[in-house]
Design a protein around this motif. Structure first.
Motif, PDB file in Angstrom:
ATOM      1  N   ILE A 140     -22.499 -72.459 -85.326  1.00 44.32           N
ATOM      2  CA  ILE A 140     -23.688 -72.372 -86.195  1.00 44.32           C
ATOM      3  C   ILE A 140     -23.714 -71.117 -87.059  1.00 44.32           C
ATOM      4  O   ILE A 140     -24.662 -70.925 -87.831  1.00 44.32           O
ATOM      5  N   GLY A 141     -22.706 -70.266 -86.944  1.00 42.08           N
ATOM      6  CA  GLY A 141     -22.649 -69.073 -87.768  1.00 42.08           C
ATOM      7  C   GLY A 141     -23.640 -68.006 -87.342  1.00 42.08           C
ATOM      8  O   GLY A 141     -24.489 -68.221 -86.472  1.00 42.08           O
ATOM      9  N   LEU A 142     -23.554 -66.861 -87.974  1.00 45.71           N
ATOM     10  CA  LEU A 142     -24.416 -65.740 -87.614  1.00 45.71           C
ATOM     11  C   LEU A 142     -25.877 -66.010 -87.949  1.00 45.71           C
ATOM     12  O   LEU A 142     -26.786 -65.535 -87.253  1.00 45.71           O
ATOM     13  N   VAL A 143     -26.137 -66.782 -88.992  1.00 48.96           N
ATOM     14  CA  VAL A 143     -27.528 -67.122 -89.331  1.00 48.96           C
ATOM     15  C   VAL A 143     -28.135 -67.984 -88.227  1.00 48.96           C
ATOM     16  O   VAL A 143     -29.269 -67.759 -87.795  1.00 48.96           O
ATOM     17  N   GLY A 144     -27.376 -68.960 -87.746  1.00 44.14           N
ATOM     18  CA  GLY A 144     -27.853 -69.806 -86.654  1.00 44.14           C
ATOM     19  C   GLY A 144     -28.064 -69.016 -85.379  1.00 44.14           C
ATOM     20  O   GLY A 144     -29.049 -69.235 -84.655  1.00 44.14           O
ATOM     21  N   VAL A 145     -27.144 -68.094 -85.099  1.00 40.85           N
ATOM     22  CA  VAL A 145     -27.287 -67.239 -83.913  1.00 40.85           C
ATOM     23  C   VAL A 145     -28.566 -66.410 -84.009  1.00 40.85           C
ATOM     24  O   VAL A 145     -29.309 -66.256 -83.028  1.00 40.85           O
ATOM     25  N   ALA A 146     -28.858 -65.887 -85.213  1.00 38.95           N
ATOM     26  CA  ALA A 146     -30.084 -65.108 -85.424  1.00 38.95           C
ATOM     27  C   ALA A 146     -31.318 -65.974 -85.173  1.00 38.95           C
ATOM     28  O   ALA A 146     -32.310 -65.490 -84.603  1.00 38.95           O
ATOM     29  N   CYS A 147     -31.271 -67.230 -85.571  1.00 37.90           N
ATOM     30  CA  CYS A 147     -32.400 -68.149 -85.332  1.00 37.90           C
ATOM     31  C   CYS A 147     -32.629 -68.348 -83.833  1.00 37.90           C
ATOM     32  O   CYS A 147     -33.773 -68.340 -83.361  1.00 37.90           O
ATOM     33  N   ILE A 148     -31.541 -68.519 -83.072  1.00 37.30           N
ATOM     34  CA  ILE A 148     -31.659 -68.690 -81.626  1.00 37.30           C
ATOM     35  C   ILE A 148     -32.244 -67.432 -80.990  1.00 37.30           C
ATOM     36  O   ILE A 148     -33.125 -67.496 -80.120  1.00 37.30           O
ATOM     37  N   TYR A 180     -34.214 -65.300 -82.360  1.00 40.41           N
ATOM     38  CA  TYR A 180     -35.637 -65.203 -82.690  1.00 40.41           C
ATOM     39  C   TYR A 180     -36.453 -66.139 -81.808  1.00 40.41           C
ATOM     40  O   TYR A 180     -37.522 -65.754 -81.295  1.00 40.41           O
ATOM     41  N   LEU A 181     -35.981 -67.358 -81.602  1.00 38.55           N
ATOM     42  CA  LEU A 181     -36.692 -68.296 -80.731  1.00 38.55           C
ATOM     43  C   LEU A 181     -36.768 -67.755 -79.306  1.00 38.55           C
ATOM     44  O   LEU A 181     -37.810 -67.866 -78.645  1.00 38.55           O
ATOM     45  N   LEU A 182     -35.692 -67.148 -78.833  1.00 32.73           N
ATOM     46  CA  LEU A 182     -35.703 -66.569 -77.490  1.00 32.73           C
ATOM     47  C   LEU A 182     -36.646 -65.371 -77.411  1.00 32.73           C
ATOM     48  O   LEU A 182     -37.238 -65.101 -76.354  1.00 32.73           O
ATOM     49  N   SER A 183     -36.816 -64.651 -78.515  1.00 28.82           N
ATOM     50  CA  SER A 183     -37.774 -63.532 -78.516  1.00 28.82           C
ATOM     51  C   SER A 183     -39.206 -64.055 -78.380  1.00 28.82           C
ATOM     52  O   SER A 183     -40.057 -63.399 -77.759  1.00 28.82           O
ATOM     53  N   ILE A 184     -39.480 -65.226 -78.949  1.00 26.60           N
ATOM     54  CA  ILE A 184     -40.797 -65.860 -78.777  1.00 26.60           C
ATOM     55  C   ILE A 184     -41.014 -66.212 -77.313  1.00 26.60           C
ATOM     56  O   ILE A 184     -42.084 -65.967 -76.733  1.00 26.60           O
ATOM     57  N   PHE A 185     -39.980 -66.780 -76.697  1.00 25.84           N
ATOM     58  CA  PHE A 185     -40.056 -67.163 -75.282  1.00 25.84           C
ATOM     59  C   PHE A 185     -40.258 -65.931 -74.404  1.00 25.84           C
ATOM     60  O   PHE A 185     -41.085 -65.936 -73.482  1.00 25.84           O
ATOM     61  N   ARG A 186     -39.527 -64.874 -74.708  1.00 31.76           N
ATOM     62  CA  ARG A 186     -39.655 -63.629 -73.943  1.00 31.76           C
ATOM     63  C   ARG A 186     -41.075 -63.069 -74.054  1.00 31.76           C
ATOM     64  O   ARG A 186     -41.649 -62.599 -73.064  1.00 31.76           O
ATOM     65  N   ALA A 187     -41.648 -63.131 -75.252  1.00 31.83           N
ATOM     66  CA  ALA A 187     -43.008 -62.619 -75.453  1.00 31.83           C
ATOM     67  C   ALA A 187     -44.013 -63.421 -74.633  1.00 31.83           C
ATOM     68  O   ALA A 187     -44.948 -62.857 -74.041  1.00 31.83           O
TER      69      ALA A 187
END
Length: 455
Positions: free
Chosen positions: A384-392, A394-401
């Motif tokens: 998924i490339g570095l952009v896709g990795v960044a999206c994942i 960010y989603l995990l940061s939402i989960f962590r919060a």
């Protein structure tokens, strides 16, 4: 809830959770274990009809139970993800789809993070763009539903209902079923030990159990069990003697199985495990940490004196594997092949080539990564490339919060042990193509934040 403690009933309302049936937790664990056993039996017999029937039973179970129970089941189900079939079609995506639908229906008024939605839509869009002309529609649907489940689980799941005891119970139940299945395939554990002692070739425990992950499956399953029970033991101050004994027995069993796989990846994970124990050995937990280290040393010594010939044979064979091709084996060639292709086609650094399509590129061009990158981090970029990795991320940061706000407890290093072990294994295996990768990262982040609350 302490390990082994079983609540009588889940106190929820049909209106709030859209449930059809309320099961006691003990019944859920029994049902999950029973289904794992049926899947293991089917794996041994290779019966298409039996596999289809069991898969349909699982679908029915998902229809009549709650999404949080689905998650516990899926956590233990991942070793069997290749066995959920109706005919020749893998239907595990239906399990996720049902759980996903129930999550959405029971959270109609939920508010979504706008950036999170954009990230999710990007992941779906880039995956469709990369894969649409390169893989079958069925394969594409499987991948997209995993991404859908990942996003909506983060966005909608009520994390306060997730209990580390249930995670441990389900994972151990599944693990023990897997181990028994592999032992049965050898006839007995003693038969396997005789193979190790007598054969000059390297014999790895579970190597032929490809339906369960084979040589790359058992090492991570074993290391995760060891890390889970150790974290639970250290961070719980009032465990009953029976539970303490059970935890020690399970941890030792998983350690032994991990050693018998003669896996370099298992060694890496155990080094990380011991490092975390040493770094955590201060303050309130110092006494327990010393007990764990002393126990590991004492049992290792006893085992060596009892089975010195077999252990020496295992060590010799392990050193042969470590010394082969500078210790990384064919993986070094695969990683090099990935970097060369990325250098020649740098657009992949940004957008990737598709979770499944990049493997097809390897097959068409006879490149080393035709059997995956054998490194989660390289695999993610290739997929998924570095952009896709960044999206994942960010989603995990939402989960962590969400977890941080729900449990509101300082995170201990030792509670993150399963997550760290998982991330270490990522250097030599895993792929976004596997359901287990997405489920494990969610489960172990949740474990990290929920476990300190249980002490």
């Amino acid at each position: 809830m302490k390990m082994g403690t079983i609540q009588n009933y889940i106190k929820t309302s049909k209106k709030q959770n859209n449930d059809i049936i309320y099961f006691p937790l003990s019944i859920h664990l029994f049902i999950h274990t029973f289904l794992y056993i049926l899947l293991a039996i089917v794996s041994l017999n290779n019966s298409v009809i039996a596999t289809s029937i069991i898969s349909l039973i699982i679908i029915i179970y998902f229809l009549v139970s709650k999404p949080n129970e689905h998650f516990y089941f899926i956590l233990g189900f991942v070793p069997f993800e290749n066995l959920a079939r109706v005919g020749e079609v893998n239907v595990f995506f239906l399990f996720l789809l049902i759980s996903l639908g129930k999550l959405i229906i029971s959270n109609k008024e939920a508010k979504y993070n706008v950036i999170g939605i954009i990230g999710f839509m990007y992941l779906v869009g880039i995956e469709v763009f990369n894969e649409i002309n390169n893989i079958s529609m069925g394969e594409l649907i499987n991948v997209l539903i995993i991404i859908l489940y990942f996003f909506f689980f983060i966005a909608l799941s009520n994390v306060k209902f997730y209990d580390v005891s249930r995670m441990i119970q389900n994972y151990i139940a599944s693990y023990l079923v897997v181990i028994v299945q592999v032992i049965v395939s050898y006839g007995s554990l003693n038969n396997f030990m005789m193979l190790v002692a007598s054969e000059s070739e390297i014999t790895r425990f579970g190597e032929e159990a490809t339906n369960l992950g084979g040589a790359m499956g058992l090492p991570i399953y074993s290391a995760i069990v060891v890390s889970m029970v150790t974290s639970y033991y250290v961070l719980n101050s009032c465990l009953k003697p029976f539970i303490r004994g059970l935890i020690i027995l399970i941890g030792l069993t998983a350690s032994l199985i991990g050693i018998l796989t003669i896996s370099r990846s298992f060694l890496m994970m155990m080094i990380a495990y011991l490092l975390i124990i040493v770094l955590s050995g201060s303050g309130f937990y110092k006494k327990k940490i010393i007990k764990v280290l002393s126990l590991i040393f004492a049992i290792s010594l006893v085992m060596y004196f009892m089975y010195s010939d077999i252990i020496n044979n295992l060590i010799t064979k392990f050193l042969i594997r470590v010394n082969y091709d500078s210790g990384v084996g064919i993986r070094g060639e695969i990683w090099g092949s990935c970097f060369v292709y990325l250098k020649e086609h740098p657009i992949g650094y940004i957008f990737g080539y598709g979770i499944r399509s990049y493997v097809n590129i390897g097959l068409i061009n006879n490149l080393e990564f035709k059997a995956l990158a054998h490194n989660l981090y390289l695999d993610s970029i290739m997929s998924i490339g570095l952009v896709g990795v960044a999206c994942i991320f960010y989603l995990l940061s939402i989960f962590r919060a969400k977890l941080k706000n729900t449990f509101n407890t300082p995170v201990k290093l030792i509670s993150s042990m399963p997550l760290i072990v998982f991330l270490v294994f990522g250097f030599s295996g895993l792929s976004l193509n596997y359901l287990k990768t997405w489920i494990y990262v969610l489960a172990f982040i949740a474990f990290t934040y929920a476990l300190p609350k249980k002490q």
